[in-house]
Motif scaffolding. Structure first.
Motif, PDB file in Angstrom:
ATOM      1  N   ALA A  82      34.693  54.978  17.083  1.00  0.00           N
ATOM      2  CA  ALA A  82      35.684  54.943  16.007  1.00  0.00           C
ATOM      3  C   ALA A  82      36.061  53.531  15.581  1.00  0.00           C
ATOM      4  CB  ALA A  82      36.940  55.697  16.435  1.00  0.00           C
ATOM      5  N   ILE A  83      36.125  52.605  16.520  1.00  0.00           N
ATOM      6  CA  ILE A  83      36.641  51.264  16.229  1.00  0.00           C
ATOM      7  C   ILE A  83      35.548  50.204  16.212  1.00  0.00           C
ATOM      8  CG2 ILE A  83      38.326  49.514  16.904  1.00  0.00           C
ATOM      9  CD1 ILE A  83      39.553  52.198  16.083  1.00  0.00           C
ATOM     10  N   ASP A  84      34.590  50.306  17.135  1.00  0.00           N
ATOM     11  CA  ASP A  84      33.584  49.243  17.273  1.00  0.00           C
ATOM     12  C   ASP A  84      32.383  49.391  16.358  1.00  0.00           C
ATOM     13  OD1 ASP A  84      35.056  47.872  19.106  1.00  0.00           O
ATOM     14  OD2 ASP A  84      34.111  48.775  20.865  1.00  0.00           O
ATOM     15  N   GLY A  85      32.441  50.331  15.430  1.00  0.00           N
ATOM     16  CA  GLY A  85      31.426  50.391  14.385  1.00  0.00           C
ATOM     17  C   GLY A  85      30.209  51.246  14.657  1.00  0.00           C
ATOM     18  N   VAL A  86      30.132  51.901  15.801  1.00  0.00           N
ATOM     19  CA  VAL A  86      28.971  52.754  16.072  1.00  0.00           C
ATOM     20  C   VAL A  86      28.949  53.945  15.125  1.00  0.00           C
ATOM     21  CG1 VAL A  86      27.809  54.208  17.770  1.00  0.00           C
ATOM     22  CG2 VAL A  86      28.860  52.048  18.488  1.00  0.00           C
ATOM     23  N   GLY A  87      30.123  54.566  14.928  1.00  0.00           N
ATOM     24  CA  GLY A  87      30.232  55.694  14.004  1.00  0.00           C
ATOM     25  C   GLY A  87      29.828  57.018  14.628  1.00  0.00           C
ATOM     26  N   PHE A  88      30.043  58.081  13.869  1.00  0.00           N
ATOM     27  CA  PHE A  88      29.725  59.434  14.338  1.00  0.00           C
ATOM     28  C   PHE A  88      28.835  60.122  13.299  1.00  0.00           C
ATOM     29  CE2 PHE A  88      33.988  58.311  15.911  1.00  0.00           C
ATOM     30  CZ  PHE A  88      33.776  58.422  17.280  1.00  0.00           C
ATOM     31  N   HIS A  89      27.618  59.601  13.146  1.00  0.00           N
ATOM     32  CA  HIS A  89      26.749  60.068  12.071  1.00  0.00           C
ATOM     33  C   HIS A  89      25.476  60.731  12.583  1.00  0.00           C
ATOM     34  CE1 HIS A  89      29.456  57.593   9.776  1.00  0.00           C
ATOM     35  NE2 HIS A  89      29.025  56.489  10.368  1.00  0.00           N
ATOM     36  N   GLU A  90      25.310  60.844  13.884  1.00  0.00           N
ATOM     37  CA  GLU A  90      24.086  61.405  14.441  1.00  0.00           C
ATOM     38  C   GLU A  90      24.342  62.850  14.886  1.00  0.00           C
ATOM     39  OE1 GLU A  90      21.191  59.884  14.518  1.00  0.00           O
ATOM     40  OE2 GLU A  90      21.881  57.942  13.781  1.00  0.00           O
ATOM     41  N   GLY A  91      23.465  63.355  15.763  1.00  0.00           N
ATOM     42  CA  GLY A  91      23.671  64.676  16.342  1.00  0.00           C
ATOM     43  C   GLY A  91      23.604  65.805  15.343  1.00  0.00           C
ATOM     44  N   ASP A  92      22.453  65.976  14.681  1.00  0.00           N
ATOM     45  CA  ASP A  92      22.346  67.000  13.651  1.00  0.00           C
ATOM     46  C   ASP A  92      21.468  68.190  14.065  1.00  0.00           C
ATOM     47  OD1 ASP A  92      20.006  65.616  13.741  1.00  0.00           O
ATOM     48  OD2 ASP A  92      19.884  65.189  11.599  1.00  0.00           O
ATOM     49  N   MET A  93      21.038  68.222  15.334  1.00  0.00           N
ATOM     50  CA  MET A  93      20.175  69.318  15.774  1.00  0.00           C
ATOM     51  C   MET A  93      21.021  70.482  16.287  1.00  0.00           C
ATOM     52  SD  MET A  93      17.018  69.247  18.495  1.00  0.00           S
ATOM     53  CE  MET A  93      18.098  68.696  19.846  1.00  0.00           C
ATOM     54  N   LEU A  94      20.786  71.656  15.739  1.00  0.00           N
ATOM     55  CA  LEU A  94      21.558  72.831  16.123  1.00  0.00           C
ATOM     56  C   LEU A  94      21.083  73.424  17.443  1.00  0.00           C
ATOM     57  CD1 LEU A  94      23.883  74.651  15.112  1.00  0.00           C
ATOM     58  CD2 LEU A  94      22.134  76.127  14.077  1.00  0.00           C
ATOM     59  N   LEU A  95      19.777  73.540  17.607  1.00  0.00           N
ATOM     60  CA  LEU A  95      19.232  74.145  18.823  1.00  0.00           C
ATOM     61  C   LEU A  95      17.820  73.640  19.073  1.00  0.00           C
ATOM     62  CD1 LEU A  95      19.622  76.271  21.102  1.00  0.00           C
ATOM     63  CD2 LEU A  95      18.537  77.937  19.579  1.00  0.00           C
ATOM     64  N   ASN A  96      17.544  73.291  20.340  1.00  0.00           N
ATOM     65  CA  ASN A  96      16.212  72.875  20.761  1.00  0.00           C
ATOM     66  C   ASN A  96      15.827  73.705  21.979  1.00  0.00           C
ATOM     67  OD1 ASN A  96      13.800  71.568  21.328  1.00  0.00           O
ATOM     68  ND2 ASN A  96      14.802  69.855  22.370  1.00  0.00           N
ATOM     69  N   LEU A  97      15.036  74.729  21.771  1.00  0.00           N
ATOM     70  CA  LEU A  97      14.687  75.639  22.856  1.00  0.00           C
ATOM     71  C   LEU A  97      13.950  74.925  23.992  1.00  0.00           C
ATOM     72  CD1 LEU A  97      13.528  78.806  20.862  1.00  0.00           C
ATOM     73  CD2 LEU A  97      15.676  78.463  22.098  1.00  0.00           C
ATOM     74  N   GLY A  98      13.103  73.962  23.637  1.00  0.00           N
ATOM     75  CA  GLY A  98      12.346  73.251  24.660  1.00  0.00           C
ATOM     76  C   GLY A  98      13.225  72.424  25.588  1.00  0.00           C
ATOM     77  N   GLY A  99      14.361  71.952  25.081  1.00  0.00           N
ATOM     78  CA  GLY A  99      15.243  71.131  25.911  1.00  0.00           C
ATOM     79  C   GLY A  99      16.334  71.898  26.624  1.00  0.00           C
ATOM     80  N   LEU A 100      16.453  73.204  26.359  1.00  0.00           N
ATOM     81  CA  LEU A 100      17.519  73.996  26.977  1.00  0.00           C
ATOM     82  C   LEU A 100      17.467  74.028  28.501  1.00  0.00           C
ATOM     83  CD1 LEU A 100      18.108  77.113  24.669  1.00  0.00           C
ATOM     84  CD2 LEU A 100      19.590  75.138  25.051  1.00  0.00           C
ATOM     85  N   PRO A 101      16.279  74.147  29.125  1.00  0.00           N
ATOM     86  CA  PRO A 101      16.255  74.145  30.602  1.00  0.00           C
ATOM     87  C   PRO A 101      16.863  72.877  31.201  1.00  0.00           C
ATOM     88  CG  PRO A 101      14.183  74.974  29.747  1.00  0.00           C
ATOM     89  CD  PRO A 101      14.947  74.442  28.568  1.00  0.00           C
ATOM     90  N   THR A 102      16.530  71.722  30.603  1.00  0.00           N
ATOM     91  CA  THR A 102      17.105  70.467  31.093  1.00  0.00           C
ATOM     92  C   THR A 102      18.608  70.434  30.854  1.00  0.00           C
ATOM     93  OG1 THR A 102      15.049  69.236  30.695  1.00  0.00           O
ATOM     94  CG2 THR A 102      17.095  67.957  30.842  1.00  0.00           C
ATOM     95  N   ALA A 103      19.042  70.860  29.661  1.00  0.00           N
ATOM     96  CA  ALA A 103      20.461  70.847  29.329  1.00  0.00           C
ATOM     97  C   ALA A 103      21.268  71.723  30.284  1.00  0.00           C
ATOM     98  CB  ALA A 103      20.665  71.311  27.884  1.00  0.00           C
TER      99      ALA A 103
END
Length: 413
Positions: free
Chosen positions: A192-213
């Motif tokens: 919020a303050i140091d400029g990184v922002g919150f503009h990423e994270g647009d994937m709704l679901l990744n079945l291949g990564g669910l086991p790891t998650a």
């Protein structure tokens, strides 16, 4: 060997019981110990878990939290059936005899041991980010990078392992809980303050990564090995169900918050620990990393105590008990440092712990023991349906998650 394990596991029976007036830890201290056991290292990998599974994997985080909270209650009910029960291995023995005790003990001590290893890997990763060109000389041998910092951390945390009182350790736990809050605040500040922002994270679901998650989610709630010890250490064990509720609600809020913030900030570019993504020159990053470095100091002793007390009860001899205790606990620190230097893969090791030992201790074994010890629970009804559902879900997560995490570790050795 089996006899040695059986004798060592009896050591935790010496913890204070609720019927002893004036003894044991208070409700607040037990909450701190419980939250400290659940929340901490896992909070750093929640953004990475979301990057693997997508936004809908948050539903799985909540599901895992609810299931593990419920199985924690099942453990308490198992303890209430027999006043002799004081530890998790005791539950296994009452339910399935010595084989049950041995199985639970193997999973329990392996999990606690590997979590201690994770603490040291975390230290090595974050210290290397702060001081990338640092090197040490130990007995004339140059040790650089992660390995050097792992060994240095082991020396720092060693004295905390010599404390035996859970009441005393609660003060370290309070520091661990505060550290988790500070890390969460720093991640938000960076975005919020140091400029990184919150503009990423647009994937709704990744079945291949669910086991790891979901394996990482399971790791976050694998405090069941410590729960019976914490319950038995209370002045009034009847309040432990409230302790569990406080611990799981608090941990889930902190996990979800950091996971969402981190994923919004870095999306698919996340590393195994969100602190490794933060811009190094910003003050918020330095505060986050320095606070993260406190976590092993506050948590290592709580996690390793059940392992140490089991071993030292077997090997303590007469008046040399304290010296033997120090020697055993020092040996545990040395061995965990050695493993951390050999397999320094934070995310993969965490996923393995969650899928293999975490699922077994937090989902499968509590259900099996409860069904064995409670005939009423085996009658067809809502409770049985819930327990069977947990068993099926846990078995699926355990088998698939263990295979994938081991494959990742082997591929990176």
């Amino acid at each position: 060997m089996e006899g040695l394990k059986a004798e060592g596991m009896e050591s935790q029976n010496q913890l204070p019981q609720s019927k002893h007036q004036g003894k044991g830890t208070t409700f607040l201290k037990t909450c701190f110990n419980g939250i400290n056991a659940l929340s901490g290292v896992g909070i750093l990998s929640l953004p990475y878990a979301l990057s693997q599974g997508g936004w809908l994997s948050l539903i799985l985080l909540l599901l895992v939290a609810i299931l593990c909270w419920y199985t924690g209650l099942l453990l308490q009910r198992c303890m209430d059936t027999n006043p002799v029960i004081k530890t998790y291995p005791d539950i296994g023995e009452v339910a399935f005899g010595y084989k049950g005790r041995a199985m639970i003990s193997i999973f329990m001590y392996l999990e606690l041991y590997l979590v201690a290893v994770e603490f040291l890997i975390l230290e090595g990763d974050n210290l290397e980010k702060l001081f990338p060109n640092m090197a040490f000389k130990i007995s004339g041998i140059k040790v650089a990078g992660k390995k050097g910092f792992v060994l240095l951390t082991a020396l720092v945390i060693l004295p905390t392992t010599w404390l035996k009182s859970l009441g005393m350790l609660a003060y370290f736990s309070a520091g661990g809980v505060l550290a988790s809050v500070v890390v969460a605040g720093c991640v938000f500040w960076a975005g919020a303050i140091d400029g990184v922002g919150f503009h990423e994270g647009d994937m709704l679901l990744n079945l291949g990564g669910l086991p790891t998650a979901i394996s990482l989610f399971a790791f976050c709630y694998c405090g069941h090995a410590v729960f019976p010890t914490l319950c038995n250490s209370m002045k009034d064990r009847s309040h432990f169900s409230k302790v569990l509720l406080v611990c799981f609600i608090s941990s889930t809020i902190s996990y979800g918050s950091v996971g969402i913030l981190g994923y919004l900030m870095y999306g698919q570019h996340l590393k195994s620990q969100v602190t490794l993504n933060l811009p190094i020159r910003k003050i918020s990053t330095k505060i986050a990393i320095y606070t993260t470095l406190i976590l092993p100091l506050t948590k290592y002793a709580v996690i390793i105590t059940p392992v140490a007390t089991a071993i030292e009860d077997t090997f303590s001899i007469g008046n040399s008990r304290f010296a033997t205790s120090v020697l055993i606990r020092t040996g545990l620190v040395i061995s965990t440092a050695s493993v951390a230097c050999t397999v320094p893969f934070f995310g993969y090791v965490m996923a393995f712990i969650g899928a293999f030992t975490g699922v077994a201790l937090s989902m499968l074994l509590p259900c099996l023991c409860y069904l064995k010890m409670n005939k009423t629970a085996r009658s067809f009804g809502l409770e049985l349906i819930i327990i069977v559902g947990i068993l099926v879900t846990g078995a699926f997560i355990g088998v698939l998650g263990t295979y994938i995490s081991l494959k990742q570790i082997v591929n990176h050795l």
